[in-house]
Design a protein around this motif. Structure first.
Motif, PDB file in Angstrom:
ATOM      1  N   TYR A 589     -80.283 -79.367  14.861  1.00 19.06           N
ATOM      2  CA  TYR A 589     -79.682 -80.636  15.270  1.00 19.06           C
ATOM      3  C   TYR A 589     -78.178 -80.489  15.478  1.00 19.06           C
ATOM      4  CZ  TYR A 589     -77.946 -85.408  14.991  1.00 19.06           C
ATOM      5  OH  TYR A 589     -77.279 -86.585  15.248  1.00 19.06           O
ATOM      6  N   HIS A 590     -77.498 -79.815  14.549  1.00 17.08           N
ATOM      7  CA  HIS A 590     -76.044 -79.682  14.691  1.00 17.08           C
ATOM      8  C   HIS A 590     -75.672 -78.717  15.803  1.00 17.08           C
ATOM      9  CE1 HIS A 590     -74.887 -82.314  11.456  1.00 17.08           C
ATOM     10  NE2 HIS A 590     -75.788 -81.757  10.674  1.00 17.08           N
ATOM     11  N   LEU A 591     -76.466 -77.694  16.022  1.00 16.86           N
ATOM     12  CA  LEU A 591     -76.207 -76.807  17.164  1.00 16.86           C
ATOM     13  C   LEU A 591     -76.431 -77.548  18.478  1.00 16.86           C
ATOM     14  CD1 LEU A 591     -77.747 -73.502  15.788  1.00 16.86           C
ATOM     15  CD2 LEU A 591     -75.336 -73.888  16.355  1.00 16.86           C
ATOM     16  N   LEU A 592     -77.436 -78.426  18.519  1.00 19.26           N
ATOM     17  CA  LEU A 592     -77.646 -79.250  19.707  1.00 19.26           C
ATOM     18  C   LEU A 592     -76.456 -80.171  19.931  1.00 19.26           C
ATOM     19  CD1 LEU A 592     -79.476 -80.446  21.978  1.00 19.26           C
ATOM     20  CD2 LEU A 592     -80.376 -82.014  20.239  1.00 19.26           C
ATOM     21  N   SER A 593     -75.965 -80.804  18.885  1.00 20.96           N
ATOM     22  CA  SER A 593     -74.851 -81.736  19.050  1.00 20.96           C
ATOM     23  C   SER A 593     -73.596 -81.012  19.513  1.00 20.96           C
ATOM     24  CB  SER A 593     -74.589 -82.485  17.743  1.00 20.96           C
ATOM     25  OG  SER A 593     -74.016 -81.646  16.767  1.00 20.96           O
ATOM     26  N   ILE A 594     -73.396 -79.799  19.037  1.00 20.41           N
ATOM     27  CA  ILE A 594     -72.199 -79.032  19.413  1.00 20.41           C
ATOM     28  C   ILE A 594     -72.278 -78.571  20.864  1.00 20.41           C
ATOM     29  CG2 ILE A 594     -70.987 -76.842  19.005  1.00 20.41           C
ATOM     30  CD1 ILE A 594     -71.730 -77.259  15.997  1.00 20.41           C
ATOM     31  N   THR A 595     -73.456 -78.087  21.278  1.00 21.01           N
ATOM     32  CA  THR A 595     -73.575 -77.413  22.578  1.00 21.01           C
ATOM     33  C   THR A 595     -74.281 -78.234  23.651  1.00 21.01           C
ATOM     34  OG1 THR A 595     -75.710 -76.402  22.050  1.00 21.01           O
ATOM     35  CG2 THR A 595     -73.727 -75.215  21.348  1.00 21.01           C
ATOM     36  N   GLY A 596     -75.178 -79.129  23.257  1.00 22.16           N
ATOM     37  CA  GLY A 596     -76.007 -79.829  24.238  1.00 22.16           C
ATOM     38  C   GLY A 596     -77.072 -78.961  24.846  1.00 22.16           C
ATOM     39  N   ASP A 597     -77.273 -77.759  24.311  1.00 17.61           N
ATOM     40  CA  ASP A 597     -78.226 -76.792  24.868  1.00 17.61           C
ATOM     41  C   ASP A 597     -79.652 -77.193  24.486  1.00 17.61           C
ATOM     42  OD1 ASP A 597     -79.753 -74.511  25.562  1.00 17.61           O
ATOM     43  OD2 ASP A 597     -78.010 -73.215  25.273  1.00 17.61           O
ATOM     44  N   ILE A 598     -80.516 -77.319  25.488  1.00 19.49           N
ATOM     45  CA  ILE A 598     -81.892 -77.769  25.277  1.00 19.49           C
ATOM     46  C   ILE A 598     -82.698 -76.797  24.427  1.00 19.49           C
ATOM     47  CG2 ILE A 598     -84.085 -78.199  26.488  1.00 19.49           C
ATOM     48  CD1 ILE A 598     -82.192 -80.523  26.584  1.00 19.49           C
ATOM     49  N   LYS A 599     -82.284 -75.554  24.327  1.00 23.40           N
ATOM     50  CA  LYS A 599     -83.058 -74.610  23.513  1.00 23.40           C
ATOM     51  C   LYS A 599     -83.115 -75.067  22.053  1.00 23.40           C
ATOM     52  CE  LYS A 599     -79.269 -71.331  22.509  1.00 23.40           C
ATOM     53  NZ  LYS A 599     -78.745 -69.962  22.779  1.00 23.40           N
ATOM     54  N   PHE A 600     -82.105 -75.765  21.599  1.00 26.93           N
ATOM     55  CA  PHE A 600     -82.132 -76.270  20.223  1.00 26.93           C
ATOM     56  C   PHE A 600     -83.063 -77.481  20.116  1.00 26.93           C
ATOM     57  CE2 PHE A 600     -77.821 -74.359  20.710  1.00 26.93           C
ATOM     58  CZ  PHE A 600     -78.052 -73.251  19.909  1.00 26.93           C
ATOM     59  N   LEU A 601     -83.114 -78.285  21.167  1.00 27.58           N
ATOM     60  CA  LEU A 601     -84.055 -79.407  21.188  1.00 27.58           C
ATOM     61  C   LEU A 601     -85.490 -78.891  21.185  1.00 27.58           C
ATOM     62  CD1 LEU A 601     -85.885 -81.583  22.970  1.00 27.58           C
ATOM     63  CD2 LEU A 601     -84.320 -82.432  21.215  1.00 27.58           C
ATOM     64  N   ASN A 602     -85.737 -77.770  21.861  1.00 28.68           N
ATOM     65  CA  ASN A 602     -87.082 -77.186  21.852  1.00 28.68           C
ATOM     66  C   ASN A 602     -87.544 -76.889  20.430  1.00 28.68           C
ATOM     67  OD1 ASN A 602     -87.124 -77.270  24.649  1.00 28.68           O
ATOM     68  ND2 ASN A 602     -86.563 -75.107  24.901  1.00 28.68           N
ATOM     69  N   GLU A 603     -86.632 -76.398  19.602  1.00 30.02           N
ATOM     70  CA  GLU A 603     -86.990 -76.077  18.219  1.00 30.02           C
ATOM     71  C   GLU A 603     -87.140 -77.332  17.367  1.00 30.02           C
ATOM     72  OE1 GLU A 603     -88.082 -73.198  17.724  1.00 30.02           O
ATOM     73  OE2 GLU A 603     -87.389 -72.647  19.728  1.00 30.02           O
ATOM     74  N   LEU A 604     -86.345 -78.342  17.655  1.00 30.38           N
ATOM     75  CA  LEU A 604     -86.524 -79.626  16.965  1.00 30.38           C
ATOM     76  C   LEU A 604     -87.907 -80.201  17.278  1.00 30.38           C
ATOM     77  CD1 LEU A 604     -82.982 -81.134  17.604  1.00 30.38           C
ATOM     78  CD2 LEU A 604     -83.911 -80.506  15.381  1.00 30.38           C
ATOM     79  N   GLU A 605     -88.307 -80.095  18.520  1.00 32.94           N
ATOM     80  CA  GLU A 605     -89.630 -80.565  18.916  1.00 32.94           C
ATOM     81  C   GLU A 605     -90.724 -79.744  18.238  1.00 32.94           C
ATOM     82  OE1 GLU A 605     -91.442 -81.498  23.206  1.00 32.94           O
ATOM     83  OE2 GLU A 605     -91.394 -79.349  22.745  1.00 32.94           O
ATOM     84  N   ARG A 606     -90.583 -78.421  18.243  1.00 31.52           N
ATOM     85  CA  ARG A 606     -91.600 -77.547  17.657  1.00 31.52           C
ATOM     86  C   ARG A 606     -91.832 -77.907  16.179  1.00 31.52           C
ATOM     87  NH1 ARG A 606     -92.518 -72.845  19.942  1.00 31.52           N
ATOM     88  NH2 ARG A 606     -90.326 -72.609  20.559  1.00 31.52           N
ATOM     89  N   SER A 607     -90.750 -78.069  15.441  1.00 35.21           N
ATOM     90  CA  SER A 607     -90.875 -78.406  14.017  1.00 35.21           C
ATOM     91  C   SER A 607     -91.433 -79.808  13.816  1.00 35.21           C
ATOM     92  CB  SER A 607     -89.515 -78.290  13.328  1.00 35.21           C
ATOM     93  OG  SER A 607     -89.032 -76.972  13.355  1.00 35.21           O
ATOM     94  N   SER A 608     -90.959 -80.761  14.605  1.00 37.39           N
ATOM     95  CA  SER A 608     -91.344 -82.156  14.409  1.00 37.39           C
ATOM     96  C   SER A 608     -92.821 -82.387  14.678  1.00 37.39           C
ATOM     97  CB  SER A 608     -90.507 -83.067  15.315  1.00 37.39           C
ATOM     98  OG  SER A 608     -89.137 -82.992  14.980  1.00 37.39           O
ATOM     99  N   TYR A 609     -93.363 -81.747  15.699  1.00 37.74           N
ATOM    100  CA  TYR A 609     -94.762 -81.945  16.047  1.00 37.74           C
ATOM    101  C   TYR A 609     -95.702 -81.053  15.241  1.00 37.74           C
ATOM    102  CZ  TYR A 609     -94.125 -85.063  20.023  1.00 37.74           C
ATOM    103  OH  TYR A 609     -93.848 -86.152  20.807  1.00 37.74           O
ATOM    104  N   ASN A 610     -95.143 -80.124  14.485  1.00 43.33           N
ATOM    105  CA  ASN A 610     -95.993 -79.165  13.792  1.00 43.33           C
ATOM    106  C   ASN A 610     -95.662 -79.079  12.309  1.00 43.33           C
ATOM    107  OD1 ASN A 610     -97.652 -77.968  16.111  1.00 43.33           O
ATOM    108  ND2 ASN A 610     -95.578 -77.791  16.905  1.00 43.33           N
ATOM    109  N   GLN A 611     -94.812 -78.139  11.900  1.00 41.16           N
ATOM    110  CA  GLN A 611     -94.648 -77.840  10.480  1.00 41.16           C
ATOM    111  C   GLN A 611     -94.131 -79.008   9.664  1.00 41.16           C
ATOM    112  OE1 GLN A 611     -95.564 -74.749   9.407  1.00 41.16           O
ATOM    113  NE2 GLN A 611     -95.188 -75.176   7.251  1.00 41.16           N
ATOM    114  N   LEU A 612     -93.179 -79.745  10.197  1.00 41.20           N
ATOM    115  CA  LEU A 612     -92.574 -80.826   9.426  1.00 41.20           C
ATOM    116  C   LEU A 612     -93.588 -81.927   9.130  1.00 41.20           C
ATOM    117  CD1 LEU A 612     -89.983 -82.070   8.202  1.00 41.20           C
ATOM    118  CD2 LEU A 612     -89.593 -83.154  10.418  1.00 41.20           C
ATOM    119  N   THR A 613     -94.232 -82.434  10.168  1.00 43.69           N
ATOM    120  CA  THR A 613     -95.205 -83.509   9.965  1.00 43.69           C
ATOM    121  C   THR A 613     -96.480 -82.991   9.320  1.00 43.69           C
ATOM    122  OG1 THR A 613     -95.706 -83.207  12.322  1.00 43.69           O
ATOM    123  CG2 THR A 613     -94.376 -85.116  11.709  1.00 43.69           C
TER     124      THR A 613
END
Length: 860
Positions: A589-613
């Motif tokens: 999340y903080h790397l996304l906020s710093i850079t705006g790079d979608i690759k960090f959003l991809n990992e947020l999505e991966r965790s949110s739809y899988n391991q976290l939930t």
């Protein structure tokens, strides 16, 4: 706000006396032990002749010796107590068994009778022996059932010994009220407040018990006193009082002159109403953040993620045991070393959840928890759960980290000034206690895991600087970074820079604590713009993504980073500690906020739809500490670090479902709901309608009072194909980039329609699972759940990875199953073609089924 000491059974750690008197009985000869577990072991008549033996001077077991699958060890010893001790019982008239620290918790039996239990935070034990249970001049048996973790078990500072009980050991306390409840306001209600003192010996004592009543501002409302005779058993003393305050604190002070004894017990009731007015930081970040989160309060999230967010609030957060979380603050110590971290984690998670749901009952719970917690702060600013002599040991600094995190997040939402004041007093105490000046402590020596636990307080200290503008907190942050690089420190920055980011070769490779430090460094980068604080996080992220990331969006096994591509996923492998998954989410999340790079959003999505939930059961709200990709998810509703971290991670999801990239409204996770923001000072709402992730059809309708010109960003998911878009039915040209940017004048009721396909992605088992595959559909990894495939065993399945077609079949799901996705696929089962059912990994095992995510390739 209140200054007090603690009494009763909660201060047994004072009692250990290595210099025992002549009458003491030292149990230094051999003890019997077993790593099996049975209630029969408690009996004095149990035959333990076949058990192994260990010297009473060395009752510690190392990880090489420990073999219990239930993390249980029993210790037993039989010995004679001489009747000569009757004449030497001292002024308390009782005997105690004195022990060193036990790793970790224990249950103690004397001659088959349950004497007591102790949580893991009490460093030393002293159990009172009831005279009627003593067999004078005959064999007596002591038995301990010990629960352990972390590869260590037993009794430290052995040998145990029996001697005269000391005064502090004989009284225990509790409190209650008639006509008032801890969770309801008590203003102008006449109630009877009751302090119960139990004299655990047969020797009576006379004393006085005072009751002092305070309001939230620490004003004394009333003081009253009663003389008491403390005979054996319960002595309940009643204090009738009409409260003049919504919030009430009562302090009971017991004095027994004959024994030269005094102690204090506390209780709290009710709460004050709080009108929320959001607060903002006083110090702006020096860097321009490329991604800005949405205002959670201006969103609604429905669909699959919305259901998980609702379950997180209703099934987990709303059922948190407030009294258990607060007890260790109100009357120290707490029941285990990290009990102090839970309130801060809860308050942060609950604040995010409340902003989304606006649930009034939840607001009451949040306000009440915050106020009763704040009222427990000591005058010097200490807000922990350790006894005085154990301040700043073990996990104390770590717990104060979560104190400040929770208080500041609550202050940010509510503007409640006492929350900020309490956080400041805690920060001031930390600045005073730790540093390089004479009389200050070295913070590296005040925590675990090479000091990483203690130095992770960097994260909230940056925020405290931002919310107060007080530079001393920033200076303390710089001290923390300098401390990390000491010869005996974790040397996170220098090591990651030197080894190319290999987290498994940094410090002791402990994942949770290391990433917590990296999150703090990223926040420090934001306020200083100093690149040296950014680089370690970027290097570590790339290393984890390349070598240490599970397909479900977590990392670590047994809480540590492993060697390259070593990703064991079974239940015995302790996969993806929930705290690690949440901190990995924060790092991205903080790397996304710093850079705006979608690759960090991809990992947020991966965790949110899988391991976290996947780590939180949507039916019960119970959480799995470790969440295996193969096995049964070990859900539990107990209070542990991960049971507090996982809900905190889930409550973060609204921060990145949508937002602004380069100041343009951006659509990222495509959940149904509403995203409201401002564009050129105009309030704009975007209403999304979709059944995603069941399918890839998305409709976004614009609601605006007047036309506006702006670019809108639309993420093209990495797993999607056939991405198309229309605006009011007119097809748009799509460029092959991961973000589609459309710049035009938008008007009310414009409709943006997106469509994409979600083909099956075949994930290879790699080094750890050669000849195995897993399946991913859209953002979701799929799993086999035996409870939905009743006649099929996991080990009998294999897949032809070149011929996989999924067929939707939700009718097979059990009643009360949360989720509506189920997919039928052909497989080989014992050399026969059969259909098996797969469900999202996050949904799997919610009914206790054995699952697997890695499935054998056909013919292997």
């Amino acid at each position: 706000m209140f200054k007090y000491t603690i009494i009763g059974t909660f201060i047994l750690f004072f009692l250990y006396n290595p210099n025992g008197q002549a009458q003491d009985i030292y149990l230094d000869t051999n003890w019997k032990y077993s790593f099996q577990d049975s209630v029969a072991f408690a009996s004095a008549d149990f035959d333990d002749a076949a058990w192994l033996e260990k010297s009473g001077n060395a009752l510690i077991f190392t990880s090489k010796e420990l073999t219990s699958p239930t993390y249980t060890c029993w210790l037993r010893k039989t010995f004679t107590i001489s009747s000569a001790l009757k004449k030497k019982l001292g002024k308390t008239g009782a005997l105690s068994l004195f022990l060193g620290r036990i790793y970790q918790s224990d249950v103690f039996y004397f001659n088959g009778v349950l004497v007591g239990k102790t949580g893991s935070s009490d460093p030393k034990r002293a159990y009172l022996l009831d005279e009627k249970n003593i067999r004078w001049d005959k064999p007596n048996t002591v038995a301990f059932q010990m629960k352990y973790w972390g590869g260590k078990c037993g009794i430290e500072a052995a040998p145990p010994y029996i001697g005269p009980a000391v005064v502090a050991n004989i009284f225990s306390f509790s409190s209650s009220a008639e006509g008032a409840e801890r969770k309801k306001q008590v203003k102008n209600k006449k109630a009877v407040y009751i302090c119960t003192v139990v004299n655990n010996t047969s020797k009576a004592a006379k004393g006085a018990l005072n009751a002092t009543f305070y309001d939230f501002s620490n004003n004394i409302l009333k003081t009253t006193k009663q003389e008491v005779v403390l005979s054996a058993g319960q002595n309940a003393v009643r204090f009738p009082f009409t409260s003049l305050s919504n919030f009430l604190k009562v302090t009971y002070t017991l004095s027994v002159p004959e024994l030269n004894y005094s102690a204090i017990w506390n209780d709290e009731f009710g709460y004050n109403d709080v009108t929320y007015k959001a607060a903002k930081p006083l110090i702006a970040n020096k860097i321009k953040e490329q991604f800005l989160p949405p205002d959670i309060a201006q969103q609604s999230i429905k669909g699959w993620l919305g259901a998980r967010l609702e379950a997180n609030e209703e099934q987990r957060l709303h059922h948190v045991d407030e009294e258990a979380l607060l007890a260790g603050f109100i009357n120290k110590p707490g029941v285990h070393p990290w009990i102090g971290e839970h309130v801060g984690k809860f308050l942060e998670a609950a604040t995010n959840a409340y902003e989304l749901s606006k649930n009034k009952a939840f607001k009451t719970q949040i306000d009440r928890t915050a106020q009763q917690w704040i009222a427990a702060q000591l005058e010097d600013g200490y807000l922990g759960t350790y006894s005085l002599e154990n301040h700043w040991t073990s996990w104390d600094v770590w717990s104060h980290k979560y104190d400040i995190i929770g208080l500041l997040r609550y202050y940010e939402m509510s503007g409640f000034q006492p929350a900020l004041s309490t956080a400041r007093k805690t920060g001031d105490l930390l600045c005073k206690t730790f540093g390089k000046n004479a009389g200050q402590k070295d913070i590296i020596k005040s925590g675990t895991h090479v000091g990483m636990a203690a130095t992770s307080i960097l994260e909230p200290m940056v925020d405290l600087y931002r919310f107060t503008g007080d530079k001393k907190y920033l200076d303390f942050c710089l001290y923390l970074v300098e401390s990390m690089e000491q010869p005996h420190g974790p040397k996170i920055i220098s090591t990651l820079n030197a080894n190319g980011g290999r987290v498994d070769k940094t410090a002791n490779s402990k994942a949770y604590e290391m990433m917590s430090n990296l999150v703090g460094l990223l926040k420090l980068y934001k306020v200083t713009a100093d690149e040296k604080y950014l680089k370690p996080g970027q290097l570590a992220w790339q290393d984890i993504i390349t070598n240490r990331l599970y397909i479900t969006g977590t990392t670590s096994s047994f809480e540590h980073f492993k060697d390259n591509d070593v990703l064991p996923a079974g239940q015995k492998d302790n996969v993806g500690e929930g705290c690690v998954t949440t901190t990995w989410l924060q790092l991205n999340y903080h790397l996304l906020s710093i850079t705006g790079d979608i690759k960090f959003l991809n990992e947020l999505e991966r965790s949110s739809y899988n391991q976290l939930t996947a780590a939180e059961n949507p039916q019960s709200g119970c959480v799995s500490y470790f969440t295996p990709l193969s096995g049964i998810k070990p859900f539990s509703c107990n209070i542990t670090c991960c049971m507090s971290s996982v809900p905190r991670g889930i409550a973060m999801i609204p921060l990145f479902t949508n937002g602004k990239i380069n100041n343009n409204p951006s659509f990222l996770l495509y959940q149904a709901g509403t995203y409201t923001t401002t564009v050129n000072n105009n309030k704009i709402s975007f209403v999304t309608t979709t059944d995603f992730p069941k399918n890839g059809d998305i409709s976004i309708k614009i609601n605006t009072d007047k036309p506006f010109s702006s670019a809108l960003n639309f993420r093209k998911p990495y797993w999607a194909t056939d991405f198309t878009m229309t605006i009011n039915g007119e097809k748009q040209t799509i460029k092959d980039t991961e973000t589609l940017i459309l710049n035009r004048t938008w008007k009310k009721e414009d409709v943006i329609a997106l469509h994409f396909s979600m083909p099956i992605r075949i994930l290879d088992g790699g080094k750890t699972y050669p000849n195995y595959v897993a399946l991913q559909r859209g953002p979701q990894v799929l799993s086999f759940d035996k409870n939905i495939n009743n006649d099929i065993n996991i080990e009998d399945i294999s897949l032809n990875s070149k011929e996989i077609q999924l067929e939707t079949t939700p009718s097979v799901l059990p009643e009360k199953w949360v989720g509506s996705q189920a997919y039928q696929v052909k497989a080989m089962v014992n050399k026969e073609n059969k259909n098996i059912i797969l469900v999202p990994f996050a949904d799997a095992s919610q009914t206790g089924g054995m699952i697997t995510t890695w499935i054998k390739k056909e013919g292997k």
